[in-house]
Design an enzyme around this catalytic site. Sequence first.
Site, mmCIF file in Angstrom:
data_model
loop_
_atom_site.group_PDB
_atom_site.id
_atom_site.type_symbol
_atom_site.label_atom_id
_atom_site.label_comp_id
_atom_site.label_asym_id
_atom_site.label_seq_id
_atom_site.Cartn_x
_atom_site.Cartn_y
_atom_site.Cartn_z
ATOM 1 N N ASP A 189 -57.406 11.088 -44.492
ATOM 2 C CA ASP A 189 -56.079 11.921 -44.340
ATOM 3 C C ASP A 189 -54.945 11.000 -44.289
ATOM 4 O O ASP A 189 -55.167 9.982 -43.584
ATOM 5 C CB ASP A 189 -56.174 13.066 -43.181
ATOM 6 C CG ASP A 189 -57.221 13.872 -43.182
ATOM 7 O OD1 ASP A 189 -57.510 14.174 -44.470
ATOM 8 O OD2 ASP A 189 -57.791 14.190 -42.359
ATOM 9 N N ASP B 187 -59.848 27.474 -43.600
ATOM 10 C CA ASP B 187 -59.409 26.660 -42.146
ATOM 11 C C ASP B 187 -59.697 27.821 -41.303
ATOM 12 O O ASP B 187 -59.292 28.844 -41.350
ATOM 13 C CB ASP B 187 -58.259 26.193 -42.371
ATOM 14 C CG ASP B 187 -57.941 25.154 -43.387
ATOM 15 O OD1 ASP B 187 -58.852 24.727 -43.987
ATOM 16 O OD2 ASP B 187 -56.890 24.606 -43.595
#
Length: 241
Positions: A131, A9
């Site tokens: 998500d 990330d």
Amino acid sequence: MIELIPAIDIIGGECVRLTKGDYAQMKVYNTNPVSVAMEFEAKGFKRLHVVDLDGAKSKHVVNDKVLHHISHHTNLVVDFGGGIKTQDDMDKALDNGAAMVTIGSISYTNPQLFGSWIERYGAERIILGADVRDRKIAINGWLDCTECDIMEFLAHYIEKGITNVLCTDISKDGALKGPSISLYKDIMQRFPQLHLIASGGVSSTEDILTLDREGIPAVVFGKAYYEGLIDIERLHKELKF
């Protein structure tokens, strides 16, 4: 055998992890994501999940140069997500070495555009980012929650040819409290044809082996690896990856 996909990330060009998607709870693990990617490759991994967290927050691709460097310094099959909202964003991701793109928010806010990408690039190059928080779809870097049920959302896009789905339980992500196994089992029971990638909450080697035993096709993990909680040698031995 479950497919193992480590994650990088990125915020400000650095390798970071958030807790439960909270940008205020950020920890920097390495200032050089390329070296991290090379380390993953040296340990035998074939895939890499790269998330442009700056892009997710700003709603356009930001860290395409980092993607470019990773793709040109490794042979990893990289999927890239975060901030892909327009054709220009798609071009940036694919032109800079992404083998696949992970797209979440646009699939909800602009299904017509997302559908056109499925037709143009083929479903095999697109990972649907589903998500969730309380099994409802969340978008825009998890900053906005919807009332869209995960199962209805998946059913809609499976009809359009989607086979790759990355499902992150936001309540678990970065919390090191174990993945949402019941959620993933429910999804696989209803949609056994999916290449489902479990994401969020992996806290140990045993979590990965449990997902494998439950028949989950793939798993993304990040924080547990960076915190030294993943035994790579054991995974090599038991999963023979």
